[in-house]
Design a protein around this motif. Structure first.
Motif, short mmCIF file in Angstrom:
data_model
loop_
_atom_site.label_atom_id
_atom_site.label_comp_id
_atom_site.label_asym_id
_atom_site.label_seq_id
_atom_site.Cartn_x
_atom_site.Cartn_y
_atom_site.Cartn_z
N SER A 44 1.11 -1.30 -0.16
CA SER A 44 -0.10 0.35 0.36
C SER A 44 0.50 0.89 0.02
CB SER A 44 -0.77 0.08 1.08
OG SER A 44 -0.38 0.20 2.08
N SER A 45 2.26 1.27 0.70
CA SER A 45 3.28 2.45 0.62
C SER A 45 3.53 2.52 -0.83
CB SER A 45 3.94 2.43 1.74
OG SER A 45 3.86 2.28 2.41
N PHE A 46 4.28 0.87 -1.23
CA PHE A 46 3.84 1.65 -2.43
C PHE A 46 3.08 2.11 -4.13
CE2 PHE A 46 4.08 -0.53 -7.04
CZ PHE A 46 5.73 -0.47 -6.89
N GLN A 47 2.18 1.80 -3.84
CA GLN A 47 0.80 1.82 -4.71
C GLN A 47 0.84 3.82 -4.36
OE1 GLN A 47 -0.14 0.41 -6.81
NE2 GLN A 47 0.81 -1.30 -6.73
N THR A 48 0.82 4.12 -2.66
CA THR A 48 0.50 5.03 -2.29
C THR A 48 1.62 6.52 -3.26
OG1 THR A 48 -0.84 4.79 -0.15
CG2 THR A 48 0.15 7.07 -1.01
N LEU A 49 2.99 5.76 -3.01
CA LEU A 49 4.24 6.74 -3.96
C LEU A 49 3.39 6.82 -5.21
CD1 LEU A 49 7.52 7.46 -4.00
CD2 LEU A 49 7.27 5.33 -4.39
N ILE A 50 3.20 5.83 -6.10
CA ILE A 50 3.10 5.52 -7.21
C ILE A 50 2.39 6.82 -7.80
CG2 ILE A 50 2.42 4.03 -9.46
CD1 ILE A 50 5.18 3.38 -8.26
N SER A 79 16.47 -1.28 -9.40
CA SER A 79 15.88 -1.29 -8.10
C SER A 79 15.68 0.38 -7.57
CB SER A 79 16.63 -1.84 -7.09
OG SER A 79 16.18 -3.16 -7.29
N MET A 80 15.07 0.61 -7.41
CA MET A 80 15.24 2.18 -7.02
C MET A 80 15.01 2.68 -5.90
SD MET A 80 13.70 4.34 -10.49
CE MET A 80 14.76 5.28 -10.05
N PHE A 81 14.60 2.90 -4.84
CA PHE A 81 15.09 3.66 -3.22
C PHE A 81 14.31 4.67 -3.70
CE2 PHE A 81 19.61 2.74 -3.61
CZ PHE A 81 19.20 1.93 -2.28
N ALA A 82 12.41 4.75 -2.69
CA ALA A 82 11.87 5.57 -2.68
C ALA A 82 12.12 6.56 -2.20
CB ALA A 82 10.95 4.63 -1.62
N ASP A 83 13.09 6.78 -1.72
CA ASP A 83 13.87 8.20 -1.17
C ASP A 83 14.02 8.83 -2.11
OD1 ASP A 83 13.15 7.23 1.96
OD2 ASP A 83 15.30 6.67 1.83
N TRP A 84 14.48 8.48 -2.89
CA TRP A 84 14.73 8.78 -4.20
C TRP A 84 13.85 10.16 -4.61
CZ3 TRP A 84 16.93 5.47 -8.04
CH2 TRP A 84 19.24 4.91 -7.63
N PHE A 85 12.48 9.88 -3.99
CA PHE A 85 11.68 10.02 -5.11
C PHE A 85 10.58 11.75 -4.45
CE2 PHE A 85 11.71 6.31 -7.85
CZ PHE A 85 11.11 6.50 -8.79
N GLY A 86 10.72 10.55 -3.14
CA GLY A 86 10.93 11.78 -1.26
C GLY A 86 11.98 13.06 -1.34
N ASP A 87 12.56 12.29 -0.56
CA ASP A 87 14.12 12.68 -0.30
C ASP A 87 14.29 13.63 -1.29
OD1 ASP A 87 12.96 12.45 2.39
OD2 ASP A 87 14.22 11.07 2.17
N CYS A 88 14.92 13.32 -2.65
CA CYS A 88 15.12 13.66 -3.36
C CYS A 88 14.77 14.21 -5.04
CB CYS A 88 16.74 12.95 -4.58
SG CYS A 88 17.35 12.35 -3.01
N ASN A 89 13.90 14.52 -4.46
CA ASN A 89 12.57 14.71 -5.94
C ASN A 89 12.68 13.91 -7.62
OD1 ASN A 89 10.69 16.60 -6.29
ND2 ASN A 89 11.46 18.41 -6.71
N LEU A 90 13.40 13.29 -7.26
CA LEU A 90 13.62 12.45 -8.57
C LEU A 90 12.09 12.42 -9.24
CD1 LEU A 90 15.55 11.16 -10.66
CD2 LEU A 90 14.69 9.40 -9.54
N ARG A 91 12.24 12.67 -10.77
CA ARG A 91 10.46 11.86 -11.01
C ARG A 91 11.55 11.62 -12.75
NH1 ARG A 91 9.21 13.19 -7.27
NH2 ARG A 91 7.19 14.78 -6.80
#
Length: 120
Positions: A44-50, A79-91
């Motif tokens: 569910s955390s993964f789906q929320t991130l996506i 494999s990608m870290f979830a933190d890349w998208f949150g903390d690092c603002n990767l898109r």
């Protein structure tokens, strides 16, 4: 005279490493990522991130199976870290700037930790 209590003393013997058995060597070859941490977040955390980063379905992002590590990604996946998208603002897709930095330093995105991605 008393010997100094230096933990770097050269008087200590360095035992020869024990030789690995053939089965141990084969296990190391077949499980090169055995020391990576096991996935510890929910689907569910993964789906929320996506949903939060609006990742297109065409990218084929998938939640790993229970017990998988970052090294267990199927062929064709990274494999990608979830933190890349949150903390690092990767898109995704990556900007030309990020791609040029990765190419300049000859590194793959999967080789970067979140702290390394912040520097990019």
């Amino acid at each position: 005279m008393a010997e100094p209590s230096n933990h770097l003393s050269t008087a200590v013997e360095n035992p020869e490493p024990s030789s690995s058995t053939a089965a141990e060597k084969e296990a190391e070859v077949n499980a090169p990522y055995k020391n990576l941490p096991v996935l510890r977040w929910s689907e569910s955390s993964f789906q929320t991130l996506i949903a939060g980063i609006q990742m297109p379905e065409a990218y084929g992002a998938m939640y790993p199976q229970e017990g998988d590590t970052a090294g267990d990604a199927p062929a064709g996946y990274v494999s990608m870290f979830a933190d890349w998208f949150g903390d690092c603002n990767l898109r995704l897709p990556l900007t030309v700037f990020v791609v040029e930095i990765l190419e300049y330093y000859k590194i793959y995105i999967s080789q970067l930790s979140p702290l390394g991605m912040i520097r990019v």
